[in-house]
Design a protein around this motif. Structure first.
Motif, short mmCIF file in Angstrom:
data_model
loop_
_atom_site.label_atom_id
_atom_site.label_comp_id
_atom_site.label_asym_id
_atom_site.label_seq_id
_atom_site.Cartn_x
_atom_site.Cartn_y
_atom_site.Cartn_z
N TYR A 195 -4.63 -5.38 3.60
CA TYR A 195 -5.15 -5.17 2.25
C TYR A 195 -6.59 -4.70 2.36
O TYR A 195 -7.26 -4.94 3.36
CB TYR A 195 -5.08 -6.47 1.44
CG TYR A 195 -3.67 -6.92 1.18
CD1 TYR A 195 -3.00 -6.54 0.02
CD2 TYR A 195 -3.01 -7.72 2.10
CE1 TYR A 195 -1.70 -6.95 -0.21
CE2 TYR A 195 -1.70 -8.13 1.88
CZ TYR A 195 -1.05 -7.75 0.72
OH TYR A 195 0.24 -8.15 0.49
N LYS B 105 -12.38 -3.13 -2.09
CA LYS B 105 -13.37 -2.06 -2.26
C LYS B 105 -14.42 -2.51 -3.26
O LYS B 105 -14.10 -2.89 -4.39
CB LYS B 105 -12.70 -0.78 -2.76
CG LYS B 105 -11.72 -0.19 -1.77
CD LYS B 105 -11.10 1.08 -2.33
CE LYS B 105 -10.09 1.67 -1.37
NZ LYS B 105 -9.48 2.90 -1.93
N GLU C 97 -12.19 -4.02 -6.15
CA GLU C 97 -10.79 -3.64 -6.34
C GLU C 97 -10.00 -4.08 -5.12
O GLU C 97 -10.45 -3.89 -3.99
CB GLU C 97 -10.66 -2.13 -6.51
CG GLU C 97 -11.35 -1.59 -7.73
CD GLU C 97 -11.32 -0.08 -7.81
OE1 GLU C 97 -11.58 0.43 -8.89
OE2 GLU C 97 -11.05 0.58 -6.78
N TRP D 102 -6.65 -3.45 -2.94
CA TRP D 102 -5.67 -2.39 -2.67
C TRP D 102 -4.73 -2.81 -1.55
O TRP D 102 -5.12 -3.55 -0.65
CB TRP D 102 -6.38 -1.12 -2.24
CG TRP D 102 -7.19 -0.45 -3.30
CD1 TRP D 102 -8.40 -0.85 -3.79
CD2 TRP D 102 -6.85 0.73 -4.01
NE1 TRP D 102 -8.83 0.01 -4.76
CE2 TRP D 102 -7.91 1.00 -4.91
CE3 TRP D 102 -5.77 1.60 -3.97
CZ2 TRP D 102 -7.90 2.09 -5.76
CZ3 TRP D 102 -5.76 2.69 -4.81
CH2 TRP D 102 -6.82 2.93 -5.70
N GLN D 103 -3.49 -2.31 -1.63
CA GLN D 103 -2.56 -2.38 -0.52
C GLN D 103 -2.14 -0.95 -0.26
O GLN D 103 -1.38 -0.36 -1.03
CB GLN D 103 -1.35 -3.24 -0.84
CG GLN D 103 -0.41 -3.36 0.34
CD GLN D 103 0.84 -4.16 0.02
OE1 GLN D 103 1.16 -4.42 -1.13
NE2 GLN D 103 1.54 -4.54 1.06
N ARG E 141 -1.95 1.79 -3.11
CA ARG E 141 -1.63 1.13 -4.39
C ARG E 141 -2.72 0.13 -4.78
O ARG E 141 -2.98 -0.84 -4.07
CB ARG E 141 -0.30 0.41 -4.26
CG ARG E 141 0.13 -0.26 -5.52
CD ARG E 141 1.50 -0.88 -5.34
NE ARG E 141 1.81 -1.71 -6.48
CZ ARG E 141 2.42 -2.86 -6.40
NH1 ARG E 141 2.81 -3.33 -5.24
NH2 ARG E 141 2.66 -3.55 -7.48
N LYS E 142 -3.35 0.37 -5.93
CA LYS E 142 -4.35 -0.55 -6.44
C LYS E 142 -3.63 -1.74 -7.07
O LYS E 142 -2.81 -1.57 -7.98
CB LYS E 142 -5.22 0.15 -7.48
CG LYS E 142 -6.31 -0.72 -8.06
CD LYS E 142 -7.13 0.07 -9.05
CE LYS E 142 -8.09 -0.79 -9.81
NZ LYS E 142 -8.83 -0.01 -10.81
N ALA F 85 -3.73 -3.64 -12.07
CA ALA F 85 -3.88 -2.18 -12.04
C ALA F 85 -2.92 -1.51 -12.98
O ALA F 85 -1.93 -2.02 -13.36
CB ALA F 85 -3.68 -1.67 -10.62
#
Length: 72
Positions: free
Chosen positions: A4, A7, A46, A48-49, A52-53, A72
């Motif tokens: 993951y 950000k 944020e 993310w993976q 994808r957010k 998201a």
């Protein structure tokens, strides 16, 4: 274990930051992201993976550490 990314936006001092970490699932990643994001003084981050957010984590002034999660 999945990777993951947390950000952080540019806060005007050091530029945008990115933190990659491993977690078993999205729930575990959210707990870790909240812990890491709370170390910042103000703002948000944020989660993310990959591309994808998953959500945005936001919080108020440093004396109010209650984060708000926004999907998201």
């Amino acid at each position: 274990m999945k990777i993951y990314t947390l950000k952080f936006p540019d806060d005007g001092n050091a530029g945008a930051l990115r933190l990659d970490f491993g977690a078993e699932d999205a729930a575990d990643a959210l707990v870790t992201a909240h812990r890491k994001a709370s170390m910042r003084i103000n703002g948000g981050a944020e989660l993310w993976q990959g591309a994808r957010k998953l959500c945005t984590i936001r919080w108020g002034p440093s004396d109010d550490r209650s984060a708000r999660f926004q999907t998201a």
